[in-house]
Design a protein around this motif. Structure first.
Motif, PDB file in Angstrom:
ATOM      1  N   ALA A  35       3.871 -38.369 -22.437  1.00  0.00           N
ATOM      2  CA  ALA A  35       4.582 -37.658 -21.368  1.00  0.00           C
ATOM      3  C   ALA A  35       5.688 -36.741 -21.873  1.00  0.00           C
ATOM      4  N   LEU A  66      -2.886 -46.609 -20.612  1.00  0.00           N
ATOM      5  CA  LEU A  66      -1.743 -47.276 -19.992  1.00  0.00           C
ATOM      6  C   LEU A  66      -2.142 -48.390 -19.027  1.00  0.00           C
ATOM      7  N   SER A 101      -0.895 -52.305 -18.954  1.00  0.00           N
ATOM      8  CA  SER A 101      -0.009 -52.756 -17.877  1.00  0.00           C
ATOM      9  C   SER A 101      -0.667 -53.868 -17.057  1.00  0.00           C
ATOM     10  N   SER A 117       3.287 -45.692 -25.752  1.00  0.00           N
ATOM     11  CA  SER A 117       2.101 -44.924 -25.363  1.00  0.00           C
ATOM     12  C   SER A 117       2.429 -43.921 -24.264  1.00  0.00           C
ATOM     13  N   TYR A 118       3.215 -44.352 -23.300  1.00  0.00           N
ATOM     14  CA  TYR A 118       3.606 -43.458 -22.212  1.00  0.00           C
ATOM     15  C   TYR A 118       4.493 -42.327 -22.720  1.00  0.00           C
ATOM     16  N   ARG A 119       5.525 -42.690 -23.455  1.00  0.00           N
ATOM     17  CA  ARG A 119       6.483 -41.685 -23.917  1.00  0.00           C
ATOM     18  C   ARG A 119       5.870 -40.708 -24.898  1.00  0.00           C
ATOM     19  N   HIS A 175      -5.447 -40.254 -19.453  1.00  0.00           N
ATOM     20  CA  HIS A 175      -4.647 -41.021 -20.416  1.00  0.00           C
ATOM     21  C   HIS A 175      -4.186 -42.341 -19.791  1.00  0.00           C
ATOM     22  N   ALA A 176      -3.704 -42.273 -18.560  1.00  0.00           N
ATOM     23  CA  ALA A 176      -3.242 -43.489 -17.889  1.00  0.00           C
ATOM     24  C   ALA A 176      -4.382 -44.483 -17.700  1.00  0.00           C
ATOM     25  N   TYR A 191      -3.277 -36.403 -17.782  1.00  0.00           N
ATOM     26  CA  TYR A 191      -2.458 -37.608 -17.664  1.00  0.00           C
ATOM     27  C   TYR A 191      -3.228 -38.718 -16.953  1.00  0.00           C
ATOM     28  N   ARG A 243       5.285 -48.755 -23.442  1.00  0.00           N
ATOM     29  CA  ARG A 243       6.334 -47.738 -23.297  1.00  0.00           C
ATOM     30  C   ARG A 243       6.139 -46.620 -24.332  1.00  0.00           C
TER      31      ARG A 243
END
Length: 121
Positions: free
Chosen positions: A44, A106, A110, A39-41, A101-102, A98, A37
């Protein structure tokens, strides 16, 4: 169409087995999920704020700085056209960034959480 995957397992009532709500809550409280979470925030949210600011700058310049936006740069190409096209370019750049990055930060985290939840580690 055929597949080599076995049919999904099911419980006595016909539903596929899966993690319980308690297991989901435990994963949500885990340090691994908190890191995912974060890493995403951390990627983003700042990028979203920056892009919205960039877009609003373009809109404000279009409304209140007509003289500046009308400056001809080359032939019939003016500042407004260049900045408008830059909006499209930054949109595609952000989507590409993105995606990278994902894929690197991410998705592996996940997938590890998902594998642990499904018991397929």
């Amino acid at each position: 169409m055929s597949t080599e995957a076995p049919p999904p397992r099911s419980t006595e009532d016909g539903r596929p087995p899966g993690p319980s709500p308690e297991e989901f809550a435990a994963v949500q409280d885990s340090p691994e999920f908190a890191e995912l979470r974060r890493s995403y925030r951390s990627f983003a949210f700042p990028l979203t704020v920056a892009f919205i600011a960039w877009y609003l700058l373009y809109v404000l310049l279009s409304n209140y700085a007509g003289g500046f936006m009308g400056i001809k740069l080359y032939g019939n190409v003016n500042v407004a056209l260049v900045l408008g096209l830059a909006q499209f370019a930054t949109t595609f750049l952000i989507a590409w960034w993105y995606s990278r990055h994902a894929a690197t930060a991410l998705d592996p985290k996940s997938e590890a959480i998902k594998a642990r939840m499904e018991g397929t580690e």
